[in-house]
Every structure is written in structure tokens, then in C-alpha cells.
Enzyme design. Structure first.
Site, PDB file in Angstrom:
ATOM      1  N   GLY A 141      60.165   1.422  69.426  1.00 28.72           N
ATOM      2  CA  GLY A 141      59.997   2.232  70.622  1.00 28.72           C
ATOM      3  C   GLY A 141      58.631   2.887  70.602  1.00 28.72           C
ATOM      4  N   LEU A 142      57.682   2.265  71.288  1.00 27.69           N
ATOM      5  CA  LEU A 142      56.305   2.762  71.250  1.00 27.69           C
ATOM      6  C   LEU A 142      55.964   3.442  72.577  1.00 27.69           C
ATOM      7  CD1 LEU A 142      54.352   2.595  68.852  1.00 27.69           C
ATOM      8  CD2 LEU A 142      53.144   0.791  70.056  1.00 27.69           C
ATOM      9  N   GLY A 143      56.862   4.363  72.957  1.00 25.06           N
ATOM     10  CA  GLY A 143      56.577   5.197  74.115  1.00 25.06           C
ATOM     11  C   GLY A 143      55.663   6.337  73.695  1.00 25.06           C
ATOM     12  N   GLU A 202      71.733   0.078  77.211  1.00 20.91           N
ATOM     13  CA  GLU A 202      72.851  -0.673  76.638  1.00 20.91           C
ATOM     14  C   GLU A 202      72.426  -1.618  75.526  1.00 20.91           C
ATOM     15  OE1 GLU A 202      75.395  -2.635  79.399  1.00 20.91           O
ATOM     16  OE2 GLU A 202      75.721  -0.836  80.628  1.00 20.91           O
ATOM     17  N   ASN A 204      70.290  -1.232  73.346  1.00 22.21           N
ATOM     18  CA  ASN A 204      69.932  -0.535  72.113  1.00 22.21           C
ATOM     19  C   ASN A 204      71.131   0.046  71.368  1.00 22.21           C
ATOM     20  OD1 ASN A 204      67.191  -1.038  72.431  1.00 22.21           O
ATOM     21  ND2 ASN A 204      66.849   0.826  73.622  1.00 22.21           N
ATOM     22  N   ARG A 227      68.183   7.953  70.142  1.00 23.95           N
ATOM     23  CA  ARG A 227      69.559   8.102  70.599  1.00 23.95           C
ATOM     24  C   ARG A 227      70.506   7.804  69.444  1.00 23.95           C
ATOM     25  NH1 ARG A 227      67.849  10.762  73.820  1.00 23.95           N
ATOM     26  NH2 ARG A 227      67.918  10.671  76.111  1.00 23.95           N
ATOM     27  N   ASP A 251      68.208  13.007  63.609  1.00 25.05           N
ATOM     28  CA  ASP A 251      68.249  14.186  64.475  1.00 25.05           C
ATOM     29  C   ASP A 251      69.231  13.950  65.611  1.00 25.05           C
ATOM     30  OD1 ASP A 251      67.262  16.825  65.252  1.00 25.05           O
ATOM     31  OD2 ASP A 251      66.456  15.792  67.010  1.00 25.05           O
ATOM     32  N   GLU A 256      77.822  13.492  69.309  1.00 28.10           N
ATOM     33  CA  GLU A 256      77.201  14.794  69.086  1.00 28.10           C
ATOM     34  C   GLU A 256      78.070  15.868  69.741  1.00 28.10           C
ATOM     35  OE1 GLU A 256      73.131  15.062  70.340  1.00 28.10           O
ATOM     36  OE2 GLU A 256      72.492  13.408  69.062  1.00 28.10           O
ATOM     37  N   HIS A 275      70.018  17.712  66.534  1.00 25.04           N
ATOM     38  CA  HIS A 275      69.257  17.388  67.741  1.00 25.04           C
ATOM     39  C   HIS A 275      68.279  18.514  68.088  1.00 25.04           C
ATOM     40  CE1 HIS A 275      69.626  14.571  71.453  1.00 25.04           C
ATOM     41  NE2 HIS A 275      68.378  15.039  71.357  1.00 25.04           N
ATOM     42  N   ALA A 277      64.838  18.274  66.999  1.00 27.76           N
ATOM     43  CA  ALA A 277      63.451  17.806  66.920  1.00 27.76           C
ATOM     44  C   ALA A 277      62.725  18.090  68.220  1.00 27.76           C
ATOM     45  CB  ALA A 277      63.409  16.312  66.612  1.00 27.76           C
TER      46      ALA A 277
END
Length: 318
Positions: A141-143, A202, A204, A227, A251, A256, A275, A277
Site C-alpha cells: 500500500g504505497l498511498g 474486499e 484485501n 485495516r 495498531d 476492534e 488503533h 497510530a
């Protein structure tokens, strides 16, 4: 134009937003307290109001979230197809990427073990450690957040491999290799750090499962700040207890909050944070969110939809 502000805006923030929305009525209310009656005549919502309430807003034209992830609003029946959706992508880059680097150091230096020893008042050496320098980091994931993390790891001397959904020609200088998710199985055996900042789509779900954990080095560390459902928790617990991988830092979890009796809580070499971070604990984060929101608000009201930041494709979820 009627606007609902559901973020924890300060007085200064409110003045800033009102300067961008002259002639509009802005109503401020804690997003947790917003109910169906509050959104009946609302045109714009600023903040992560409950998806169930959003679905009951008949006039809603635009939703600006205070989160980078927006998958909960992309589910069927929440937003109309013509409702504009924008995220706060970019606001969390510093805080999340720094959390990711910090846990990489903790795992590499066995600080998680030494912290447990301190609680037990135990003066004990935990043996050999590893280094980020000369390691291989796989970033899934290179966002925006993934790039910031990749840049930090590269600066620390790690060889960085970026993994995206689609092939890109514009490889950042701090990424040594850039490839696509279809090559994941070939890449996992090479990595010392497998870092995940994937969107909640979905495809992922459980992308890291028993099979892929077995492809990793037994010294490798798994980092997940994207996620929780991207990792099969049961498979991860087994991998940690069997020594299939070296450790993990999460994280985000599935579900959750992580249930009190979930075995991951005491799995060996597993760091778990609730969660945090992201969130607004770093002041800079919310400052960034307000700036994105104000700029988007100004452009939206001027009719410059094309110039707005972080527009989301409902079908893709990002």
C-alpha cells in the site's frame, strides 16, 4: 447551503471554516451525538458521522471525512451515487508513519521483551538483535502514509520495495523497487519487515493468511497500520507461537476492540496498540484535517469540484 460540522473544531477552526463558507449556515455538533433528525436538511457534512445516520440524509451533496479510510461510507445504501465523498488522506502521514517506524525499532531491538522484563523487575539479557539498516522492507500500500513510511525506512538504510494494486511508472526515489500485489508471494520471502497500510477493500481481506505467513522469513516482522481484517488473526497467532515469523506489531485488529480473551494479547513478540497510530493525538494531524476541510469547502462552494483534494471513487473505496 446548510452545513453540519461534526469534527471537534476549536473556535479558531470555526472562524476559519466560516470565512470559507460565507452565506452558509454551519451547525456544529459532536459526530457521536448526530441523529437522523439533525441531517434532514443538511447539504454538506464535515466529519465521520455514523454511516447509518448518513444514509438518512436525503439532501446530502458532499461528505468530507476526518479519516483517511472511507470504506464504511462506500457500502451499498449509505451514499447516493451522485454524493461527493472526500477523505482526509495526507493528514495522518506523520503520525502513522512514525508509529510504524517506532515499532520496527522496538521489534528489532527486542524492546517489547525488555519492557515486559521491567514490569516483572527482571534484569535479563534477551540476546542478539537486528538492525533496520541493511534490512529489506516490503510496503503493501504505497498511498500517502505508505510513502512517508517508505521514505523514513529508506533514510534509515533499509532497501524498500513498494507494492501497489496497479503498476506505476513514477517510482519515488526512496523506493528501490516498485511492483504490484500479484507478485506478493515472490516478495514475502525477501522481506525483513512486511508493513501494511492497505485500504479496507474486499480483495484485501485476509491478504495475509497462513499460506503467506509461511512464506515469510522466520525472523521477519509484520506491521499492520491499515485495516485489521487484512490479517487473519488466528493464523498470525499460530505463526507467532510456532516461530513461523519473528514478531508483529498491530495498531488495527479484527475485530476492534480486540476481545479480552483473544490469544493475540499474549502471543510472543506481538505488540498491540488500540488503533492510536492515527487519531488526533498528534496536534499536527488535526491541523492538517482542518486545512484540507477548509480548502475543499472553499473550492466546493466556488464550483471547483475538479480542484478538490482526496475525491473518492465509491466503487473502489479510495
Amino acid at each position: 447551503m446548510k452545513i453540519l460540522g461534526g469534527m471537534p473544531f476549536s473556535e479558531e477552526d470555526r472562524k476559519y471554516l466560516e470565512s470559507k463558507a460565507r452565506g452558509c449556515e454551519i451547525i456544529y455538533k459532536d459526530k457521536e451525538l448526530v441523529v437522523e433528525e439533525d441531517v434532514q436538511d443538511i447539504d454538506i457534512i464535515l466529519g465521520n458521522v455514523s454511516p447509518e445516520v448518513i444514509a438518512k440524509a436525503p439532501k446530502l451533496k458532499w461528505l468530507q471525512t476526518n479519516s483517511a479510510g472511507v470504506d464504511v461510507y462506500c457500502k451499498d445504501g449509505i451514499l447516493r451515487e451522485d454524493t461527493l465523498l472526500t477523505s482526509a488522506s495526507g493528514a495522518y502521514d506523520t503520525t502513522v508513519s512514525e508509529w510504524m517506524v517506532s515499532v520496527c525499532f522496538m521489534l528489532a531491538r527486542k524492546e517489547d521483551l525488555y519492557m515486559r522484563n521491567q514490569v516483572e523487575r527482571c534484569w535479563k539479557h534477551e540476546g542478539k538483535v537486528v538492525s533496520i539498516e541493511d534490512s529489506v522492507t516490503l510496503v503493501l500500500g504505497l498511498g500517502s502514509i505508505g510513502k512517508h513510511y517508505a521514505g523514513k525506512m529508506h533514510a534509515l538504510g533499509s532497501y524498500v520495495i513498494g507494492v501497489t494494486k496497479h503498476q506505476h511508472s513514477d517510482k519515488p526515489d526512496f523506493v528501490d523497487e516498485l511492483t504490484t500485489i500479484e507478485h506478493l508471494d515472490e516478495l514475502l520471502p525477501r522481506a525483513d519487515y512486511v508493513a501494511m497500510v492497505l485500504p479496507g477493500t474486499e480483495e484485501n481481506v485476509h491478504i495475509i493468511d497462513t499460506k503467506r505467513l509461511k512464506l515469510m522469513k522466520d525472523t521477519a516482522f509484520l506491521i499492520n497500520a491499515g485495516r485489521g481484517n487484512a490479517v487473519d488473526g488466528k493464523a498470525l497467532d499460530e505463526a507467532l507461537r510456532n516461530g513461523t515469523i519473528g514478531g508483529a506489531a498491530l495498531d488495527v485488529t479484527e475485530p476492534e476492540p480486540l476481545p479480552e480473551k483473544d490469544p493475540l494479547w499474549d502471543a510472543p513478540r506481538c505488540i498491540i496498540t488500540p488503533h492510536i497510530a492515527g487519531q488526533f493525538y498528534l496536534k499536527k494531524t488535526f491541523v492538517n484535517i482542518v486545512k484540507i476541510t477548509g480548502e475543499n469547502l472553499e473550492k466546493y462552494l466556488a464550483g471547483d469540484i475538479a480542484g478538490m483534494r482526496n475525491k473518492v471513487d465509491h466503487k473502489k473505496g479510495y
